[in-house]
Design an enzyme around this catalytic site. Structure first.
Site, PDB file in Angstrom:
ATOM      1  N   HIS A 186       0.828  -1.208   0.000  1.00 41.50           N
ATOM      2  CA  HIS A 186       0.000   0.000   0.000  1.00 41.50           C
ATOM      3  C   HIS A 186       0.869   1.267   0.000  1.00 41.50           C
ATOM      4  O   HIS A 186       0.555   2.251  -0.680  1.00 41.50           O
ATOM      5  CB  HIS A 186      -0.912  -0.047   1.229  1.00 41.50           C
ATOM      6  N   GLU A 202       1.965   1.873  -3.423  1.00 41.02           N
ATOM      7  CA  GLU A 202       0.846   2.419  -4.214  1.00 41.02           C
ATOM      8  C   GLU A 202       0.827   3.951  -4.086  1.00 41.02           C
ATOM      9  O   GLU A 202       0.694   4.672  -5.082  1.00 41.02           O
ATOM     10  CB  GLU A 202      -0.471   1.799  -3.732  1.00 41.02           C
TER      11      GLU A 202
END
Lengths: 447, 434
Positions: A71, A74
């Site tokens: 994450h 990301e």
């Protein structure tokens, strides 16, 4: 073949383009030479396109000790590349009247833009660029790490129900990475650094680990031409590791936990069972579990609602949930929010009694027929929502399924019988496969 | 089919990315008006109804009645009790939605062409003959009370309630439309029947439909659907002037991250400078990663996951609001950056580059909204409630493009009031005096 011919004739006769009768007819797929899969979903009602790239890499693929790095990466992919400044990709999308974002789960990370269909080429150019060419600074790491920590604060630390759910998951999975939250444990997030992010990036961000899903006002030929030009030139990563995760051993003991927090006003009982997921060519058990969740907790006429909310009045809310799409073992979840004056123990006992009664008496055939009707209709409503169709394919293809599996699924759901559902309940709803959690109000400690 | 294509071609020339939204005005025999987009490519229709007034029409001392009433519409109607109603809806595979907010009661329906008449008949019974059976009332009342107890421990809800109480004086907006534990507990069946006739009347309704239905069929459908509702509902509450003092209100709540709502008086939807304000707000904090607040508070300092500002023109008041959340130890810094940005915009306006980027985004993104039957029905019913003309979709981008730096300068001078910006902070913030 015959169906396609009839449709095109109808189109000629009425002078319009005939609509696809099943959403499957609107889907085309192919693979680029470097191994990148491509799915195109046509919907020509509006000149809009959604461009998504899905990576077969999520939080369950992270190295031990680096929870949250999928994450974190990301977020970092919105920073600079060799040819774009930090934030330039999003700014360019906005300048072209589009919107963009990204999301991370256990089994995938996906990036998307929604924009006028004549801007697709530019979207692909930029997305292909950040697949290999991101350039991060130490300042990016420090600032963005604060952002993901605030994101965890917002989603989890400030929400006792989310904290409880983390504890449930961590208890359910004895050996699999699904027991670790997607956003990461706070103490590990605080240590994530440049090398953690880049190592994950170099390993997993490659065309042979990615799926391009384009939906909207496009043709497969146009997508193929653009994809070959932008993504086709990126070399495959020959060292892409297989997705081997530590697997769950047999579950042999029922587990229980209690989580108390002063911020809880409405206590409830949550129950999770380890459950099989949809596998390529082997989706029957999962289909039965989808129906089981519907039959038990899918609305006002479901078994638990009728029994526990209407008849016995033990609950203000009951629900049953099953996530069928997952690379590895998934869970079947139940929740009961007790009515006023009903203790958590009493609520749990009522739930267990209701489940036993269900297995004993079986499925109401009229209820099953209504669910089948709704599932069938949902295929019609789905044609109005190609975004949902695009996500279905992205999730499925990053979770070990094939396009054939996705397209066979609606028929498979229709074919589930009453016996299949009861059998699924017997196989999955076993105490030794379960975690039961009590979420309670703690007395506030005054200092 | 001809007019359909003609409309598409005309709009394609004006606007390359516009969805084929060709709105027809349908006037029914009984005097109702609806906006329709015909699209026969998928055999279903999305219908959207809104009744102006919403929870603000609660009778004195009956706070929460309209909200609870709305929750009971699908819990038994006509000949059917709650369970029979749900079974019927499932058999038809129709999807109904009922909700209430400050300014409206919203009813949505999606139904298949193959059983449209039966699906509409069921919807008609829900909106005109709800039973309010005693057992259903108790069941839904307990669900609402359970929600209210949870809201009381949720920092976002606490912030919202605190801000309402500060901003809206003695207007209904000053309290939560869901009511309080006491007011909801005290509601009787008669109160709910009264709430129904106050909030769901023909003179309050706005209608839009999209999908597989002709204007003739829609006209007949609506005359039947709404035939049994009362002609007139309760009178609207008056206007309220938002009169906030600048400063900070801290609500002590033990949680790791402070949640803040901030704002002051805003601008009405029909103000001649509304578009200039809208474009200006986009630059300040209107969503996306490029806004000034997002850049300064998130991208440059890492103080939050998200920060937004928004113009909120309600029916009887206008506020300019923003929201942010940051750890207890850093919320004070976030508040200080927001204040600086508010003052900077009031003092200096925006740059030509910012204006151009905002206009490009807002005009390009507008057509992307029209991406599904239910979504388009929702937009069309909002347009009617806002008093916008039926050709608004064609003229809206020109209005955005017409905004100049001078317009924004003028709006920034009056709308932005840094000295009146009030923050409600819920948490255990350090370095903030409430």
């Amino acid at each position: 073949m015959l169906r396609a011919l009839c449709l095109s004739l109808a189109g000629v006769l009425s002078g319009t383009v005939a609509p696809a009768q099943s959403i499957n007819d609107a889907v085309t797929s192919f693979t680029l030479e470097n191994g990148m899969d491509v799915v195109v979903i046509e919907d020509h009602r509006a000149p809009v396109v959604q461009h998504m790239v899905w990576y077969r890499a999520g939080s369950a693929d992270e190295p031990k000790g680096s929870s949250g790095v999928a994450h974190f990466l990301e977020h970092l992919l919105f920073k600079a590349t060799d040819t774009m400044k930090a934030g330039e990709l999003s700014a360019t999308v906005a300048e072209n009247g589009g919107t963009d974002n990204a999301f991370t789960s256990y089994d995938y990370t996906a990036y998307f833009q929604r924009v006028a269909s004549d801007r697709l080429d530019l979207m692909m150019k930029m997305e292909a660029d950040r697949m290999r060419n991101v350039r991060l600074t130490e300042r990016d790491i420090v600032t963005e790490r604060r952002v993901i920590i605030e994101e965890r604060n917002q989603r989890v630390e400030n929400n006792p129900r989310a904290l409880f759910s983390e504890q449930m998951n961590a208890t359910l999975y004895l050996n699999h990475r699904y027991g670790v939250p997607i956003i990461g444990w706070m103490h590990e997030m605080e240590t994530l650094d440049m090398e953690d992010a880049l190592s994950f990036y170099r390993t997993y961000y490659a065309p042979n680990n990615a799926i391009l899903v384009v939906s909207g006002d496009v043709t497969p030929d146009a997508v193929r031409e653009m994809a070959e030009r932008h993504y086709g030139v990126i070399p495959a990563n020959p060292d892409l590791p297989p997705r081997l995760r530590t697997e769950e051993p047999p579950h042999r003991a029922a587990r229980r936990l209690t989580f108390a927090d002063p911020r809880i006003a409405q206590p409830y009982v949550s129950r999770s069972y380890i459950a099989p997921e949809r596998d390529a060519g082997d989706q029957d058990k999962a289909a039965a579990l989808v129906l089981l969740a519907e039959v038990l907790g899918g609305g006002t006429t479901s078994f638990l609602t009728e029994k526990l909310q209407f008849d016995d009045q033990k609950a203000v809310y009951t629900g049953a949930f099953y996530g069928s799409v997952s690379l590895d073992d998934t869970s079947f979840d139940l929740v009961i929010v007790p009515a006023p004056g009903v203790s958590l123990e009493e609520a749990e006992a009522s739930l267990d009694a209701a489940l036993a009664e269900f297995i004993e008496t079986g499925v109401d055939p009229e209820q099953l027929q209504r669910i089948r009707t709704q599932l069938k209709a949902s295929q019609i409503y789905l044609r109005d929502n190609v975004d949902a169709v695009a996500r279905q394919y992205g999730r499925a293809l990053t979770s070990g399924l094939t396009i054939a599996d996705v397209q066979a699924w609606p028929e498979l759901l229709q074919s589930v019988t009453e016996e299949d559902i009861v059998e699924a309940a017997r196989a999955v709803l076993r105490p030794e496969h379960s975690v039961t959690g009590y979420l309670m109000q703690a007395e506030a400690i005054s200092q | 089919m001809k007019p359909f294509f003609a409309a598409v071609i005309a709009w394609m020339i004006a606007w390359p990315a516009l969805a084929a939204v060709d709105i027809q005005k349908v006037e029914t025999n009984s005097g109702l008006t609806a906006w329709l987009v015909e699209d026969h490519s998928i055999p279903f229709t999305a219908l959207s109804l809104r009744f102006r007034g919403g929870t603000s029409l609660d009778a004195d001392g009956k706070r929460g009645a309209i909200h609870l009433m709305t929750g009971l519409l699908e819990e038994g109607a006509g000949e059917l009790d709650a369970r029979a109603f749900a079974r019927e809806a499932e058999e038809l595979a129709a999807r109904y939605g009922f909700s209430a907010s400050d300014d409206q009661v919203t009813v949505t329906a999606q139904f298949l062409t193959e059983n449209r008449d039966a699906a509409v008949a069921l919807l008609k019974s829900a909106i005109s003959e709800p039973r309010f059976d005693p057992d259903a009332i108790e069941r839904v009342r307990q669900q609402v009370l359970s929600g209210l107890r949870s809201d009381a421990q949720d920092p976002n809800d606490i912030a919202g309630k605190t801000f309402r109480a500060l901003a809206y004086g003695d207007h209904p907006y000053a309290t939560d439309g869901k009511g309080t534990i006491d007011s909801v507990t005290a509601l009787s069946r008669d109160d709910l029947a009264d709430a129904h006739s106050r909030a769901m009347a023909r003179d309050l309704v706005y209608v839009a439909a999209v999908g597989d239905i002709t204007p003739q069929d829609l006209s007949v459908l609506l005359d039947d659907l709404l035939a049994d509702l009362p002609q007139t509902g309760a009178p609207m509450p008056g206007e309220v002037a938002v009169d906030l003092e600048g400063g900070v209100t801290v609500v002590d709540f033990d949680t790791p991250q402070s949640v803040a709502l901030f704002g002051h008086a805003g601008m009405n939807r029909d103000h001649p400078d509304f578009f200039a304000a809208y474009v200006m707000n986009h630059i300040l904090g209107g969503g996306g990663f490029e806004s000034r607040l997002m850049t300064e508070v998130r991208e440059n300092r890492g103080l939050t996951y998200g920060i937004y500002s928004y113009l909120m023109p309600k029916d009887h008041a206008a506020v300019y609001l923003g929201s942010v959340a940051s750890a207890n130890g850093s919320i004070a810094e976030a508040v200080s950056v927001i204040r600086e940005e508010w003052a900077k915009l009031a003092r200096d306006g925006v740059s030509a580059e910012e204006l151009e980027a905002a206009q490009k985004y807002l005009t390009g993104a507008y057509p992307l909204r029209f991406d599904g039957n239910a979504r388009i029905a929702d937009i069309m019913v909002s347009m009617q409630m806002d008093g916008l003309p039926i050709d608004y979709i064609n003229t809206r981008n020109a209005k955005v493009e017409a905004v100049t730096l001078d317009d924004i300068r003028r709006v920034a001078d009056t709308l932005m009031q840094p000295e009146r910006l009030h923050f409600v902070v819920v948490g255990k913030p350090t370095g903030l005096d409430g």
